[in-house]
Design an enzyme around this catalytic site. Structure first.
Site, PDB file in Angstrom:
ATOM      1  N   SER A   1       4.893   2.297   7.815  1.00 49.18           N
ATOM      2  CA  SER A   1       4.572   1.149   6.969  1.00 49.18           C
ATOM      3  C   SER A   1       5.732   0.753   6.073  1.00 49.18           C
ATOM      4  O   SER A   1       6.328   1.591   5.393  1.00 49.18           O
ATOM      5  CB  SER A   1       3.360   1.447   6.101  1.00 49.18           C
ATOM      6  OG  SER A   1       2.179   1.238   6.809  1.00 49.18           O
TER       7      SER A   1
ATOM      8  N   ASP B   1       0.017  -7.540   1.460  1.00 52.78           N
ATOM      9  CA  ASP B   1       0.500  -6.167   1.604  1.00 52.78           C
ATOM     10  C   ASP B   1       2.026  -6.095   1.595  1.00 52.78           C
ATOM     11  O   ASP B   1       2.639  -5.427   2.425  1.00 52.78           O
ATOM     12  CB  ASP B   1      -0.051  -5.537   2.882  1.00 52.78           C
ATOM     13  CG  ASP B   1       0.073  -4.008   2.882  1.00 52.78           C
ATOM     14  OD1 ASP B   1       0.303  -3.435   1.794  1.00 52.78           O
ATOM     15  OD2 ASP B   1      -0.045  -3.395   3.959  1.00 52.78           O
TER      16      ASP B   1
ATOM     17  N   HIS C   1       0.813  -1.219   0.000  1.00 54.77           N
ATOM     18  CA  HIS C   1       0.000   0.000   0.000  1.00 54.77           C
ATOM     19  C   HIS C   1       0.849   1.272   0.000  1.00 54.77           C
ATOM     20  O   HIS C   1       0.340   2.350  -0.280  1.00 54.77           O
ATOM     21  CB  HIS C   1      -0.991  -0.009   1.176  1.00 54.77           C
ATOM     22  CG  HIS C   1      -0.406   0.258   2.513  1.00 54.77           C
ATOM     23  ND1 HIS C   1      -0.173  -0.730   3.442  1.00 54.77           N
ATOM     24  CD2 HIS C   1      -0.006   1.413   3.106  1.00 54.77           C
ATOM     25  CE1 HIS C   1       0.319  -0.196   4.541  1.00 54.77           C
ATOM     26  NE2 HIS C   1       0.445   1.110   4.362  1.00 54.77           N
TER      27      HIS C   1
END
Length: 351
Positions: A249, A176, A138
């Protein structure tokens, strides 16, 4: 007999651990190399090291750290000292030695990078000397213009270097995860990280994360493993009380030895809960890397994450008076992986 006692004394001095090594130091250089010997002279611009058979001059600006031999020395992130390359040839695994966190950050922090796209910023980490790196899917979702910010240890601290034209190699949106390649200049050598063993992770283990939360580069947060197998929407995560915020992230979650045991992925919303962070277990990462061909990125394939613009809307003629105009259907828009992956009431810890 006096000469015999003298020889015995010399033998004891040589054979007793720590006595003969007391004057030796280990010098860690900017390129990751290490030199162990006795520093016999220190000049303004250089150190002179006795290697036992030769005298070596080392420029001071090439020395990152000095330690006494055997004290506080960190294992190199190279295929040595119990670290072995995986059969895939893309990453290394192994068991390192437990070391104070501040020393681990100093040693392995170079391998943590910032990732920038036109729509946001995230984190990632280098996994081999060729510049391959891991991040979250993402973080780069829908983007092909990707830049990486690298950080190098220098005598004055960390220097910042921006690398353009980062290549997307493979993407697995379900887990992800994304594999990218940073085109390293010939003069640039970086440390890379060692992937740990997920079976060794236990609830209560100390962990720490390095990343760029809210754009605050090189932030280090520490905590413990709250749960080693948290089920969120059918996928297992490592739950940790280590602070994970948007921008973390794609960064690494380290254990107390400096091995990567997870990829930080998301955290709970600040107005809903505290100390809830989640990381993708390293076992998922290894499987993704070993089967990367199945997830190879192709910008001509709409399933690969390339951003396509919506087609222009068809112009409709005005309806005659007294007749209702047909209602247009709203264009379908798929939810982003970040939103789809978020736990109920939470949000992604991504860009």
């Amino acid at each position: 007999m006096g000469w015999l006692r003298g020889i015995a004394a010399i033998f004891l001095l040589v054979s007793v651990p720590g006595i003969a090594e007391a004057a030796y130091e280990t010098l860690v250089l900017k390129d990751g190399q290490r030199i162990t010997g006795e520093v016999v002279a220190e000049k303004q611009n250089a150190l002179y090291v006795d290697l036992g058979y030769d005298l070596l001059r080392i420029p001071r600006d090439q020395v990152v750290r000095r330690t006494k031999a055997g004290e506080g020395e960190l294992p190199a992130a190279t295929p040595s000292q119990g670290v072995e390359p995986d059969a895939s040839g893309l990453f290394s695994t192994g068991v390192l030695r437990a070391t104070p966190m501040k020393e681990l950050v100093a040693r392995f922090g170079e391998a943590v990078i910032s990732i920038e796209t036109p729509s946001g910023k995230g984190s990632g980490f280098i996994i081999n000397k060729d510049g391959y790196a891991i991040t979250n899917a993402h973080v780069i979702q829908g983007e092909t213009r990707i830049s990486a910010i690298l950080y190098q240890n220098t005598t004055g601290g960390l220097s910042r270097r921006r690398i353009e034209d980062v290549e997307i190699v493979a993407v697995n949106a379900f887990f992800d995860l994304a594999l990218i390649k940073v085109p390293l200049p010939p003069d640039l050598k970086l440390n890379y990280l060692v992937l740990g063993n997920g079976d060794d992770v236990n609830t209560g283990d100390s962990v720490f994360a390095v990343g760029n939360p809210l754009g605050l580069e090189r932030s280090v947060t520490q905590g413990i493993v709250s749960s080693r197998s948290r089920n969120l929407q059918g996928q297992l995560y490592l739950q940790t009380d280590t602070a994970i915020n948007p921008g973390n992230s794609g960064g690494p979650l380290f254990n107390a030895r400096g091995e990567v045991i997870g990829v930080t992925s998301r955290g709970a919303r600040a107005d809903m809960a505290d100390n809830l962070g989640f990381a993708i277990p390293i076992s998922y990462v290894k499987d993704f890397l070993r089967h990367r061909e199945a997830f190879s990125f192709d910008k001509t394939n709409p399933n690969s994450g390339y951003r396509y613009l919506d087609p222009p809307r068809r112009q409709r003629a005005e309806a005659p008076k007294g007749l209702a105009r047909p209602r247009e259907a709203s264009p379908a828009r798929s939810a982003s992986p970040a939103a789809a992956a978020s736990p109920a009431g939470g949000q992604s810890g991504g860009r």
